[in-house]
Design a protein around this motif. Structure first.
Motif, short mmCIF file in Angstrom:
data_model
loop_
_atom_site.label_atom_id
_atom_site.label_comp_id
_atom_site.label_asym_id
_atom_site.label_seq_id
_atom_site.Cartn_x
_atom_site.Cartn_y
_atom_site.Cartn_z
N GLN A 13 23.82 37.02 4.73
CA GLN A 13 24.90 36.31 4.02
C GLN A 13 26.19 36.60 4.77
OE1 GLN A 13 24.64 38.02 0.10
NE2 GLN A 13 22.45 37.53 0.07
N SER A 14 26.61 35.64 5.55
CA SER A 14 27.79 35.86 6.38
C SER A 14 28.32 34.49 6.79
CB SER A 14 27.39 36.66 7.63
OG SER A 14 28.44 36.66 8.57
N SER A 15 29.63 34.45 7.05
CA SER A 15 30.19 33.18 7.53
C SER A 15 30.01 33.05 9.04
CB SER A 15 31.68 33.11 7.16
OG SER A 15 32.32 34.25 7.69
N ALA A 42 26.70 36.51 15.34
CA ALA A 42 26.11 37.74 14.80
C ALA A 42 25.34 38.49 15.89
CB ALA A 42 25.19 37.40 13.63
N CYS A 58 23.23 31.87 9.26
CA CYS A 58 23.12 33.12 10.03
C CYS A 58 21.71 33.73 9.95
CB CYS A 58 24.18 34.10 9.53
SG CYS A 58 24.43 35.45 10.67
N LEU A 81 28.78 42.96 9.26
CA LEU A 81 28.89 41.53 9.57
C LEU A 81 28.87 40.67 8.31
CD1 LEU A 81 26.66 41.00 12.74
CD2 LEU A 81 29.01 41.76 12.58
N ALA A 82 28.24 41.20 7.27
CA ALA A 82 28.20 40.44 6.02
C ALA A 82 29.60 40.29 5.42
CB ALA A 82 27.27 41.14 5.03
#
Ligand SMILES: Cc1ncc(COP(=O)(O)O)c(C=O)c1O
Length: 390
Positions: A328-330, A336, A359, A387-388
């Motif tokens: 769950q990340s933009s 990533a 992602c 990173l999330a």
């Protein structure tokens, strides 16, 4: 002065992701790689002795051209292997030995595709399949039909230009082992529509869960519309020896031979000798080594199964040596991958190249021993949490 330019279609062929990841790793010393899809073991001992003996024997005929589809001794041994270890029905099939199974897939799409012809690739697909289809002037039709592809959704994607449906079981990148009934349904679909079912079985011996690996080419009579691709790269730790194969309908063999004769002429004799020795080591040799991946798989699953984690597994990875996770990340997958390597010294493969949006990352546990794997997973957990956030 104008520069020589590549053909237009090359602009639609993606950049291979593994060298991109390799470059990032080489720029970041100390990185632990959960990236490339290789195993930690090398070939059976008899491979090196067979190669050495062939080199030392002036009568070994290494120096002259040989049969296009492979040497008779290896073809014979491979047919026996495929019947014994993969239960393939070879009664209405032919065998083409190639320099790795990627080359077999490439030869096949060269034979299948006129410009604009379509091959259906369930997403996630294997990036080299997609690339080979584009190189051949064909159109990869990426179908989001689920990690275990729904045959009805694949059926809905069939058009008059469709030539084949490709499946990969056990799967790269998800590690899913496709259930027999799903593969049977896809195989029937292909038979009914006059299509080929191309079954990529590079990981055929790599299964750990309850669902047993099943090969569509084992169904009686399926040889007329089924291609089975295989390789020594993973099971025998022989990725660098470049020996793979395609089991194909006999009707395609003459045209496949045209492609092979033009590109490779025939697989190198020395490597065929090595492959013969590898097969003679037997299936148990492979199974013993593959069993060493079981505790590593457990280590990975345990690390990933964390409560309230900002990632999730695409499915239970019961085969190959991969796990596919969505963060769950933009960030994009490519971002990533880069940040995990540069900021956390751990490498996973970006899954944009497998046709996945948002992602997604592929983790491979084939290479690292327990201690390095523990350290890599520690870095990964920390990296993913960070990173999330952004
Ligand atoms: C699904 C799949 N098919 C084919 C290959 C290529 O295998 P080979 O080394 O036999 O060309 C790979 C390699 O990673 C793979 O994952």
């Amino acid at each position: 002065m104008s520069q020589p330019a590549s053909a237009q279609r090359l602009s639609r062929v993606q950049q291979p992701v593994i060298p991109v990841m390799g470059e990032l790793i080489s720029q970041t010393p100390g990185t632990l790689s959960l990236g490339q899809g290789m195993v930690s073991w090398g070939p059976p001992d008899q491979v090196r002795s067979a190669a050495a003996a062939a080199l030392a024997d002036p009568g070994a005929s290494l120096d002259r051209y040989g049969p296009v589809a492979g040497n008779p001794e290896l073809r014979h041994a491979l047919k026996q292997w495929l019947q014994k270890e993969h239960q393939l029905d070879l009664s209405c099939s032919e065998l083409l030995i190639t320099a790795g199974s990627n080359m077999a897939f490439n030869a096949l799409v060269q034979v299948l595709c006129d410009p604009g012809d379509e091959l259906i690739l369930p997403v996630p697909y294997y990036f080299n399949h997609e690339m080979a289809i584009r190189l051949a002037g064909g159109i990869p039709i990426a179908v989001h039909a689920g990690v275990i592809p729904d045959p009805q959704q694949l059926a809905a994607a069939i058009t008059p230009r469709t030539r084949a449906i490709v499946t990969i079981s056990p799967n790269n990148p998800s590690g899913a082992v496709l259930p027999r009934e799903v593969l049977e349904a896809i195989n029937r679909l292909c038979a009914d529509h006059g299509l080929l079912h191309i079954s990529d079985e590079a990981y055929a011996l790599f299964g750990y869960g309850s669902s047993a690996m099943w090969s569509p080419g084992s169904a009686a009579g399926s040889g007329a519309h089924t291609v089975t691709l295989g390789s020594l790269s993973k099971s025998h730790g022989m990725a660098g020896w470049r020996i793979g194969w395609a089991v194909v309908p006999p009707a395609l063999m003459a045209d496949l031979a045209k492609v092979q004769d033009t590109i490779l002429i025939h697989p190198p004799h020395l490597n065929q000798r090595a492959a013969l020795a590898a097969l003679e080591a037997g299936g148990d040799w492979c199974r013993q080594r593959i069993a060493t991946l079981l505790p590593r798989r457990q280590q990975v699953l345990k690390a990933l199964q964390r409560a309230n984690a900002p990632w999730q597994l695409a499915c239970q990875p019961d085969g190959a040596f991969y796990a596919l996770l969505q963060l769950q990340s933009s960030l994009s997958s490519d971002q990533a991958m880069e940040r995990l390597i540069r900021e956390h010294q751990v490498a996973l493969v970006s899954c944009s190249s497998f046709g996945l949006e948002s992602c997604w990352l592929r983790l491979s546990y084939g290479m690292l021993a327990e201690a390095d794997l523990a350290e890599a997973l520690k870095r990964l957990m920390g990296g993913l949490e960070q990173l999330a956030l952004g």
